[in-house]
Design a protein around this motif. Sequence first.
Motif, short mmCIF file in Angstrom:
data_model
loop_
_atom_site.label_atom_id
_atom_site.label_comp_id
_atom_site.label_asym_id
_atom_site.label_seq_id
_atom_site.Cartn_x
_atom_site.Cartn_y
_atom_site.Cartn_z
N GLU A 15 -1.52 18.41 17.60
CA GLU A 15 -0.33 17.81 18.21
C GLU A 15 -0.20 16.33 17.84
O GLU A 15 0.91 15.83 17.64
CB GLU A 15 -0.38 17.97 19.73
N VAL A 16 -1.32 15.64 17.73
CA VAL A 16 -1.27 14.21 17.36
C VAL A 16 -0.80 14.07 15.92
O VAL A 16 0.02 13.19 15.60
CB VAL A 16 -2.65 13.55 17.55
N VAL A 17 -1.29 14.94 15.03
CA VAL A 17 -0.86 14.89 13.63
C VAL A 17 0.62 15.21 13.53
O VAL A 17 1.36 14.58 12.76
CB VAL A 17 -1.69 15.86 12.77
N ARG A 18 1.08 16.18 14.30
CA ARG A 18 2.50 16.50 14.31
C ARG A 18 3.33 15.31 14.79
O ARG A 18 4.44 15.07 14.31
CB ARG A 18 2.75 17.70 15.22
N GLY A 31 1.22 9.15 4.57
CA GLY A 31 1.47 10.13 5.60
C GLY A 31 0.56 11.34 5.45
O GLY A 31 -0.30 11.39 4.58
N TRP A 32 0.79 12.35 6.30
CA TRP A 32 -0.06 13.54 6.33
C TRP A 32 -0.11 14.24 4.97
O TRP A 32 -1.19 14.52 4.44
CB TRP A 32 0.46 14.48 7.41
N LYS A 33 1.03 14.48 4.35
CA LYS A 33 1.05 15.15 3.05
C LYS A 33 0.44 14.28 1.96
O LYS A 33 -0.24 14.78 1.05
CB LYS A 33 2.48 15.56 2.68
N ASP A 34 0.68 12.98 2.03
CA ASP A 34 0.07 12.05 1.05
C ASP A 34 -1.45 12.12 1.16
O ASP A 34 -2.16 12.15 0.14
CB ASP A 34 0.54 10.61 1.31
N PHE A 35 -1.94 12.14 2.38
CA PHE A 35 -3.38 12.20 2.62
C PHE A 35 -3.97 13.48 2.02
O PHE A 35 -5.02 13.45 1.36
CB PHE A 35 -3.65 12.14 4.13
N LEU A 36 -3.30 14.62 2.26
CA LEU A 36 -3.81 15.89 1.73
C LEU A 36 -3.80 15.89 0.20
O LEU A 36 -4.74 16.36 -0.44
CB LEU A 36 -2.96 17.04 2.26
N ALA A 37 -2.73 15.37 -0.39
CA ALA A 37 -2.62 15.35 -1.85
C ALA A 37 -3.73 14.51 -2.48
O ALA A 37 -4.23 14.84 -3.56
CB ALA A 37 -1.25 14.82 -2.26
N VAL A 47 -0.86 23.34 1.60
CA VAL A 47 -1.11 23.88 2.94
C VAL A 47 -1.03 22.71 3.91
O VAL A 47 -2.03 22.09 4.26
CB VAL A 47 -2.49 24.57 3.03
N SER A 48 0.20 22.40 4.34
CA SER A 48 0.39 21.18 5.13
C SER A 48 0.49 21.44 6.63
O SER A 48 0.55 20.49 7.41
CB SER A 48 1.66 20.45 4.67
N ASP A 49 0.54 22.70 7.05
CA ASP A 49 0.58 23.01 8.48
C ASP A 49 -0.72 22.54 9.13
O ASP A 49 -1.81 23.03 8.78
CB ASP A 49 0.75 24.52 8.68
#
Length: 453
Positions: A15-18, A31-37, A47-49
């Motif tokens: 929930e915090v990430v959302r 951001g979240w997707k930048d971090f994953l990439a 897989v960004s969920d």
Amino acid sequence: MAKRLAAAEKEVLVEVVRFTQKNGLKGSDGGWKDFLARNDKKFGDSVSDPRKRSRDVLLAFLHTFSKDFQKYFGKLVKRQNERSAVQQHMIDFPDEVSPEQKLVRLTAEHPEYRKNYCFPSYQEGWKVLRIGEVSSLVSSSAMLAIDCEMVLCHDGTEALVRVCVVDNNLEVKLDTLVKPSKAITDYRTHITGVSKKDLEGVTSSLVDVQKSLKRILSKGKILIGHSLYRDLCALKIDYSQVIDTAYIFKYANLPTTASASLNSLCKSVLRYSVREEGEPHNCLKDAEAAMNLVLAKLKHGFNDPIEVAASSVTESDASKLFAHRIPVHLPCQELCKVFSGNPSIDDKIDSRIRGEFYSTCISFNDVDEVEKAFEALDGQMTKDSGGRLQKQVLLKLNNGDVVSFYVRKMVYGSRPNQFEVPKKRPQLTEDAEPKHADVDQQNKKRKCKKHVN
């Protein structure tokens, strides 16, 4: 606060990430997707969920933020834990749950709740109010209803100008005018009922109002309002003990995510109008109406879907189409080129100008003429946030420029299933070919405008 974040359950971290996604927040790795990439060589951001990521990955992302943000995330964790404890207590001790608290839960279960009640309370000037102890909270029945009026400021933002609060006996607990800290561009007197003269000598500030609300909302009182999140945004208050009257009724003829106006809901449920056509809002009456709606819901249930569309607009408005996001440089009479029939167009007025755009109404002889004119428009069919049908229209001017704006119905479509939303781009009037560069440039401006707002 860092320890609280580190000890949080995975569901809470999700929930915090959302929350960071919803508010466009970025840490040192973006951001979240930048971090994953950057940090996941195998899957990247495919897989960004957040639910499909491990607790360690979620925590690692949140640790890329500054200490101030991690402190705020700790507060979010605490609030999420409080909410979970309340929900669990309701499950374990259902007989202790008050009818009022069931409406709080009903509000939180609405499809639009998560989106609209995700406040940017990390920003300067916001206050996060405690909801009280769980054991006493679930049986609480003390309620207050609130309504606010906002003016438009020079920077395009809205600011609080009046706030009213009543209790469940309709006794006034707060009724005050507020002096905005920014210069006012539009008092919206025809809506707010507040003029420049009314604010002469007013010294009460937003901070003063926040202090008053913190005092009267003590011990977990329930706050009521219609589309209450808008009032909370104006107040810069994050509070979760809420009943939203737009969310607690089912509508027989509106989309799931749509809600009725306060006036049309009162007509259907309470059998009276809050205001007559053209009459400005009365902050106190609106707060009383919200309280009366909740009291009626508690007394009579209203569990079956109710119909509100027939009373949502006046007969005169039903014979109109609403055009909006019209560039200010486009004369309103130029709009006649896109409509069939013989419509008349209201002149552009200052209160309808919003930065680079304005809105106006197109009047027809009757409802049938409105239907024919709307169906004849070339443009992509969509729905606005309230579920009303609208089309994006392109118009080529005499100088060759292309402009884009939206035309929306004033009423909810009675035959929505008969409309098939086309996938093609809207066609230009007068059989002209679009200048893609011009259109693309306008689309970019529109997107930039949304980000700024």
